[in-house]
Design a protein around this motif. Structure first.
Motif, PDB file in Angstrom:
ATOM      1  N   VAL A 149      64.989  26.962 -37.085  1.00  0.00           N
ATOM      2  CA  VAL A 149      66.028  26.548 -36.186  1.00  0.00           C
ATOM      3  C   VAL A 149      65.693  26.420 -34.801  1.00  0.00           C
ATOM      4  N   SER A 150      65.338  27.550 -34.496  1.00  0.00           N
ATOM      5  CA  SER A 150      65.447  27.040 -32.968  1.00  0.00           C
ATOM      6  C   SER A 150      63.537  25.843 -32.848  1.00  0.00           C
ATOM      7  N   ALA A 151      62.149  26.168 -33.903  1.00  0.00           N
ATOM      8  CA  ALA A 151      60.992  25.486 -33.739  1.00  0.00           C
ATOM      9  C   ALA A 151      62.164  23.849 -34.062  1.00  0.00           C
ATOM     10  N   LEU A 152      63.016  23.735 -34.842  1.00  0.00           N
ATOM     11  CA  LEU A 152      63.359  22.094 -34.762  1.00  0.00           C
ATOM     12  C   LEU A 152      64.447  21.866 -33.651  1.00  0.00           C
ATOM     13  N   ILE A 153      64.631  22.557 -32.666  1.00  0.00           N
ATOM     14  CA  ILE A 153      66.026  21.523 -31.580  1.00  0.00           C
ATOM     15  C   ILE A 153      64.401  22.248 -30.601  1.00  0.00           C
ATOM     16  N   MET A 154      63.319  22.769 -30.390  1.00  0.00           N
ATOM     17  CA  MET A 154      62.939  22.757 -29.766  1.00  0.00           C
ATOM     18  C   MET A 154      61.768  21.626 -29.703  1.00  0.00           C
ATOM     19  N   THR A 155      61.499  21.032 -30.945  1.00  0.00           N
ATOM     20  CA  THR A 155      61.150  19.499 -31.066  1.00  0.00           C
ATOM     21  C   THR A 155      61.582  17.902 -30.308  1.00  0.00           C
ATOM     22  N   ARG A 156      62.779  18.852 -31.277  1.00  0.00           N
ATOM     23  CA  ARG A 156      64.158  17.407 -30.817  1.00  0.00           C
ATOM     24  C   ARG A 156      64.021  17.259 -29.388  1.00  0.00           C
ATOM     25  N   ILE A 157      64.294  19.062 -28.906  1.00  0.00           N
ATOM     26  CA  ILE A 157      63.937  18.380 -27.469  1.00  0.00           C
ATOM     27  C   ILE A 157      62.935  18.434 -26.278  1.00  0.00           C
ATOM     28  N   LYS A 158      61.704  18.366 -27.091  1.00  0.00           N
ATOM     29  CA  LYS A 158      60.736  17.855 -26.582  1.00  0.00           C
ATOM     30  C   LYS A 158      60.715  16.719 -26.453  1.00  0.00           C
ATOM     31  N   ASP A 159      60.604  15.940 -27.620  1.00  0.00           N
ATOM     32  CA  ASP A 159      60.227  14.697 -28.407  1.00  0.00           C
ATOM     33  C   ASP A 159      61.775  13.551 -26.993  1.00  0.00           C
ATOM     34  N   ARG A 160      63.006  14.478 -27.041  1.00  0.00           N
ATOM     35  CA  ARG A 160      63.821  13.346 -26.456  1.00  0.00           C
ATOM     36  C   ARG A 160      63.481  13.712 -24.754  1.00  0.00           C
ATOM     37  N   PHE A 161      63.749  14.768 -24.739  1.00  0.00           N
ATOM     38  CA  PHE A 161      63.432  14.833 -22.555  1.00  0.00           C
ATOM     39  C   PHE A 161      61.944  14.728 -22.614  1.00  0.00           C
ATOM     40  N   ASN A 162      61.212  14.346 -23.478  1.00  0.00           N
ATOM     41  CA  ASN A 162      59.528  14.535 -22.954  1.00  0.00           C
ATOM     42  C   ASN A 162      59.229  15.662 -22.321  1.00  0.00           C
ATOM     43  N   ILE A 163      59.363  16.514 -22.226  1.00  0.00           N
ATOM     44  CA  ILE A 163      58.466  17.415 -22.015  1.00  0.00           C
ATOM     45  C   ILE A 163      57.261  17.862 -23.028  1.00  0.00           C
ATOM     46  N   SER A 164      56.056  18.589 -22.332  1.00  0.00           N
ATOM     47  CA  SER A 164      55.160  18.357 -22.388  1.00  0.00           C
ATOM     48  C   SER A 164      54.850  19.490 -23.566  1.00  0.00           C
ATOM     49  N   GLY A 165      53.718  19.929 -24.651  1.00  0.00           N
ATOM     50  CA  GLY A 165      53.634  20.814 -25.962  1.00  0.00           C
ATOM     51  C   GLY A 165      53.387  22.571 -25.327  1.00  0.00           C
ATOM     52  N   ASP A 166      53.141  22.486 -24.513  1.00  0.00           N
ATOM     53  CA  ASP A 166      52.753  23.536 -23.700  1.00  0.00           C
ATOM     54  C   ASP A 166      53.511  24.049 -22.955  1.00  0.00           C
ATOM     55  N   ALA A 167      54.623  23.605 -22.412  1.00  0.00           N
ATOM     56  CA  ALA A 167      55.715  23.767 -21.480  1.00  0.00           C
ATOM     57  C   ALA A 167      57.625  24.567 -23.137  1.00  0.00           C
ATOM     58  N   SER A 168      57.151  23.860 -23.660  1.00  0.00           N
ATOM     59  CA  SER A 168      58.265  23.788 -24.961  1.00  0.00           C
ATOM     60  C   SER A 168      57.812  24.643 -26.071  1.00  0.00           C
ATOM     61  N   ILE A 169      56.246  25.224 -25.821  1.00  0.00           N
ATOM     62  CA  ILE A 169      56.104  26.413 -26.590  1.00  0.00           C
ATOM     63  C   ILE A 169      56.207  27.607 -25.723  1.00  0.00           C
ATOM     64  N   ALA A 170      56.163  27.568 -24.222  1.00  0.00           N
ATOM     65  CA  ALA A 170      56.015  28.533 -23.231  1.00  0.00           C
ATOM     66  C   ALA A 170      57.888  29.216 -23.323  1.00  0.00           C
ATOM     67  N   VAL A 171      58.693  27.740 -23.878  1.00  0.00           N
ATOM     68  CA  VAL A 171      60.315  27.501 -23.521  1.00  0.00           C
ATOM     69  C   VAL A 171      60.551  28.705 -25.190  1.00  0.00           C
ATOM     70  N   LEU A 172      60.047  27.962 -25.941  1.00  0.00           N
ATOM     71  CA  LEU A 172      60.584  28.751 -27.316  1.00  0.00           C
ATOM     72  C   LEU A 172      60.286  30.185 -27.681  1.00  0.00           C
ATOM     73  N   LEU A 173      59.243  30.901 -26.587  1.00  0.00           N
ATOM     74  CA  LEU A 173      58.074  31.753 -26.814  1.00  0.00           C
ATOM     75  C   LEU A 173      59.312  32.749 -26.638  1.00  0.00           C
ATOM     76  N   SER A 174      59.239  32.434 -24.792  1.00  0.00           N
ATOM     77  CA  SER A 174      59.957  33.357 -23.739  1.00  0.00           C
ATOM     78  C   SER A 174      61.754  33.182 -24.199  1.00  0.00           C
ATOM     79  N   SER A 175      62.110  32.816 -24.926  1.00  0.00           N
ATOM     80  CA  SER A 175      63.338  32.857 -25.677  1.00  0.00           C
ATOM     81  C   SER A 175      63.573  33.715 -26.204  1.00  0.00           C
ATOM     82  N   GLY A 176      62.870  33.509 -26.621  1.00  0.00           N
ATOM     83  CA  GLY A 176      63.766  34.689 -28.502  1.00  0.00           C
ATOM     84  C   GLY A 176      62.800  35.944 -28.144  1.00  0.00           C
TER      85      GLY A 176
END
Lengths: 273, 240
Positions: free
Chosen positions: A72-99
């Motif tokens: 669920v969190s990976a899918l949400i993060m992918t959605r946020i990344k596409d929607r708000f145009n966040i770069s791939g590495d930044a979205s990885i950092a967000v997902l990693l640290s929040s977990g």
């Protein structure tokens, strides 16, 4: 002693599950590496740590909550990344640290670290049960069938998204499918190498194989071979010398990578011949 | 004459600029249309809209009589060759793999050999795509675009950064596809001489369409050519 280990049923389960996970991580990882998403597996693994902590606290089987939370969190993060145009590495950092953050808070609330948490952080392949083995084999089978059925779409959208779109490939759906499969693969593999070393199995055999293979299928087969070799040798050697399997497996993979680099530097590796 | 493409009052507005301003034109079956215009004239923007990659536009785009917003089926009849195909440099895909990606039906594998022969790249079929020269790669992407027997081939400045010998070969292949296989070609280019030699229709685009018609009518009219060259030169100066 050396041959005796082949008679233990826990060793049979470990090797069978290990081979299945090696194949799965190689194939799914190859798509991630080629999409410049190498650390995505790592991010999912860290988010699954939150899921494991949640399961342990709630008294549920931790891997089930890990599957739920990380997918669920990976899918949400992918959605946020596409929607708000966040770069791939930044979205990885967000997902990693929040977990990890969620996991730590939950562990704190439930009274500190336990042995269970450590087995998920570093893997416990020698402890897989018959049920775990069946689950690992079934998920591997299902994901491999999905990949074979959608092979062209997966390959094409990895190669060039825009052209795939023009050829009518539903690129967005395929992207979500890859994230979903990566989620399942990561959590399934936790038992082998643990949360902390999963990205090694996703990335190292693939970057090594890319130096050898010409075509995609050939590269995938080479990657699987390296991965299976590392996993089986790692399990056996770690048992004989009583060291941690996860670390040994990853060191074997790194060893093959280092040898490949040496062969390449010596000019002995040429794909065109 | 069968109209295969009809573009009617197309306007594409970007936040700060109108990239395409009220453009209308048609393409008939078998046409070889050269779209010329300076950098930033909106050629790639126009193609993105035609290929359904951008749907935020006013006006209508029809392929084979059907509005592209209503059905994506027209894409099956189109082969597209991008300006510079972007892919991971060490992507492990052979020429064969790349062409096969374009194939809609798995059962038509035999077509791959035929297309590779046609484009003189059959000997490269087992080579990795990233190991080829720019000219060879471009031919692979044309092969991929042609493997489904498209009715229309759309090419976006396809010879950028390619050596002259490859360009000549490429142009002769395009000419043959148009004349022998009756494939409609829509091709954007900077190269006026090449457009003069190859295309039978010309569309001159600089956000608005300031000429669309037969190639001869454009190139025999010195005023038009001069006007185009000046616009192009101004844009060139502007960019530097």
């Amino acid at each position: 002693m050396t041959f005796e280990i082949f008679t233990f049923s826990f060793m049979h389960r470990a090797i069978i599950s290990g081979i299945a996970i090696a194949i799965l991580c190689s194939v799914v990882g190859l798509f991630l590496v080629l999409r410049r998403y190498s650390l995505f597996g790592d991010a999912i693994a860290h988010s699954s740590f939150g899921g494991i902590a949640l399961g342990l606290m709630a008294g549920l089987y931790p891997l089930w909550t890990a599957y739920g939370v990380s997918i669920v969190s990976a899918l949400i993060m992918t959605r946020i990344k596409d929607r708000f145009n966040i770069s791939g590495d930044a979205s990885i950092a967000v997902l990693l640290s929040s977990g990890i953050a969620v996991g730590l808070v939950i562990i704190g609330l439930s009274g500190g670290f336990t042995l269970d948490i450590f087995s998920f952080l570093f893997g416990s392949i020698l402890l897989v049960s018959v049920n775990d083995t069946i689950l690992i084999l079934s998920l591997t089978g299902i994901i491999l069938i999905v990949i074979l059925l959608l092979y062209r779409q997966l390959l094409y959208s990895t190669f060039n998204e825009e052209q795939a779109k023009v050829s009518g490939v539903p690129v967005e759906k395929i992207n979500y499918l890859i994230v979903f499969m990566a989620g399942i693969t990561v959590v399934t593999s936790i038992q082998l190498v643990g949360v902390l070393l999963i990205s090694a199995l996703f990335v190292i055999p693939n970057v090594t194989a890319i130096m050898y293979g010409k075509g995609f299928k050939q590269t995938a087969i080479i990657s699987m071979s390296f991965s299976i070799f590392s996993v089986v040798s790692g399990i056996l050697i770690s048992y004989i010398f009583d060291i941690t399997p996860a670390g040994t497996i990853v060191l074997f993979a790194i060893g093959i990578f280092a040898c490949t680099m040496a062969i390449k530097s010596a000019g002995l590796l040429s794909r065109n011949n | 004459m069968l109209r295969v493409v009809e573009i009617d009052h197309l306007t594409i507005q970007y936040p700060d600029v109108k990239a395409i301003d009220d453009v209308s034109f048609t393409v008939n079956r078998g046409d070889f249309l050269g779209i010329i215009g300076p950098n930033g004239a909106g050629k790639s923007t126009l193609f993105a809209a035609m290929l359904g990659l951008n749907t935020k536009y006013k006006g209508t785009i029809k392929f084979f009589g059907t509005d592209t917003r209503k059905s994506k089926n027209y894409l099956k009849e189109i082969g597209y060759v991008p300006q510079k195909p972007i892919f991971e440099k060490n992507f492990p895909a052979t020429v064969n793999d790349v062409v096969k990606m374009g194939l809609q039906k798995e059962s038509d594998v035999s077509k791959i050999d035929e297309i590779l022969q046609l484009l003189w790249i059959h000997e490269l079929s087992e080579r990795r795509i990233g190991d080829l020269s720019g000219g060879q790669q471009q031919r692979v992407f044309i092969a991929k675009a042609l493997v489904n027997n498209p009715k229309i081939l759309i090419l976006d400045e396809p010879v950028t950064g390619i050596d002259q010998q490859s360009i000549d070969l490429f142009y002769s292949i395009l000419k043959e596809l148009n004349s022998k296989k009756n494939i409609t070609i829509i091709w954007s280019s900077h190269d006026l001489d090449a457009v003069n030699k190859l295309a039978n229709h010309v569309a001159c685009l600089n956000r608005t369409l300031f000429f669309h018609g037969e190639s001869n009518d454009f190139f025999s009219n010195d005023d038009l050519v001069k006007q185009y060259s000046e616009a192009s030169m101004q844009e060139h100066m502007h960019h530097h």
